[in-house]
Design an enzyme around this catalytic site. Structure first.
Site, PDB file in Angstrom:
ATOM      1  N   HIS A 135      34.442 -20.110 -38.006  1.00  0.00           N
ATOM      2  CA  HIS A 135      34.803 -18.812 -37.553  1.00  0.00           C
ATOM      3  C   HIS A 135      33.486 -17.824 -37.391  1.00  0.00           C
ATOM      4  CE1 HIS A 135      38.964 -19.272 -39.949  1.00  0.00           C
ATOM      5  NE2 HIS A 135      38.870 -20.068 -38.895  1.00  0.00           N
ATOM      6  N   TYR A 184      45.238 -29.046 -30.851  1.00  0.00           N
ATOM      7  CA  TYR A 184      45.754 -28.272 -32.106  1.00  0.00           C
ATOM      8  C   TYR A 184      46.810 -27.412 -31.613  1.00  0.00           C
ATOM      9  CZ  TYR A 184      45.532 -24.521 -35.505  1.00  0.00           C
ATOM     10  OH  TYR A 184      45.980 -23.335 -36.444  1.00  0.00           O
TER      11      TYR A 184
END
Length: 323
Positions: free
Chosen positions: A192, A146
């Site tokens: 998250h 990523y």
């Protein structure tokens, strides 16, 4: 065009950051055209005041037609795949979507003569560097696919800017968190920290804390959390900067964070105070590659864009998710 009223193409406008950015752009007086293929976004997150087109930003013919018919003045490129673990399992998908399709978009933008481009990049470009504060001049050193895709497109964006009339800014977001009045965290899977802590507080399920023996004040890792509203405001500030007649062609990378390190234990305490519940914390060994500290140097955002965080204190972030 320099004043609000310009038309902005916003990729990924049905996503978490993209939808909040759409709201902020509209509030600032811009016209917004959202382009999203809804792979991970939510159509109901797109504001009613925005125009919406379903499709991929990598579809060159579709994008070039849209840029022409909608009379676009600037592009804010929020669209991407963004789950680190998925990028390790499917690097080909991440390079296809985050790099190749983005290059298609960039080429379409150049062909259309548009010279203002804001890119949603990431602190993942820095990897696990040991600097006390991460500044934009540090060499990129990503530790996952990523992050590597963000570096790759940043390099392309800089090259296009250096070769022509493009004005480009890559905003390197640190840990975006929190909710606006309309947009909340809806990730699948949820990766998250703060929403995971809230889930643990509300469900009673254990929360696994990886590493409590770092060389930090309380032994847990320090990260830089920045409120979603502040990130959306940074995108607006970047658009305003690029559309100024006085802004010259070129490229700049800009960190968007709070500039403050918050430990995992401090985040746990903030959630416990806000929910008045105790989290069942299970301490686990450190995960390989996890750095003790990742905190942004945000001085360039202030000097170049006139931006500073206003809502990024951890308790405020937590309470926005509970509102």
């Amino acid at each position: 065009m320099t004043e609000p009223g310009a038309t902005i193409l916003l990729t990924g406008g049905a996503g978490y950051v993209g939808a909040a950015t759409a709201d902020a752009l509209i509030a600032a007086g811009y016209q917004v055209v959202v382009l999203d293929d809804l792979t991970t976004g939510h159509v109901e997150s797109i504001p009613n005041a925005a125009s919406f087109q379903t499709g991929s930003y990598g579809d060159t013919s579709r994008v070039e037609q849209l840029l022409h018919t909608a009379r676009i003045h600037a592009v804010v490129h929020c669209g991407a795949r963004s789950i680190v673990s998925e990028s390790a399992e499917q690097p080909e998908l991440y390079f296809s979507v985050n790099v190749q399709a983005s290059l298609n978009l960039l080429e379409s933008v150049r062909n259309a003569g548009i010279n203002a481009f804001v890119f949603s990049s990431s602190a993942a470009v820095y990897g696990a560097q040991p600097a006390l504060y991460l500044g934009e001049d540090l060499p990129p050193d990503p530790i996952n696919p990523y992050g590597a895709t963000k570096v790759a497109f940043e390099l392309a964006l800089r090259s296009y800017a250096e070769a022509g009339d493009l004005r480009a800014v890559a905003l390197r977001y640190f840990n975006v968190a929190g909710s606006t009045d309309r947009i909340s965290e809806r990730h699948t899977p949820e990766t998250h920290l703060v929403p995971r802590l809230l889930h643990a507080a509300q469900s009673g399920e254990p929360f696994e804390l990886y590493g409590a023996d770092y060389a930090t004040p309380d032994g847990s890792a320090l990260r830089d959390y920045v409120h979603l509203s502040d990130v959306a405001a940074a995108n607006v500030a970047a658009v305003k900067h690029l559309l100024k007649e006085s802004t010259t062609p070129g490229y700049a990378a800009v960190n968007i964070g709070s500039g403050v390190g918050t430990s995992v234990k401090e985040a746990i305490s903030a959630v416990e105070r806000s929910t008045k519940r105790t989290i069942n914390v299970q301490v686990k060994p450190r995960r390989a590659g996890d750095p003790p500290r990742l905190v942004a140097d945000i001085s360039r955002a202030a000097s170049l864009l006139g931006w500073k965080p206003r809502q990024s204190e951890i308790t405020r972030i937590v309470r926005s998710l509970l509102a």
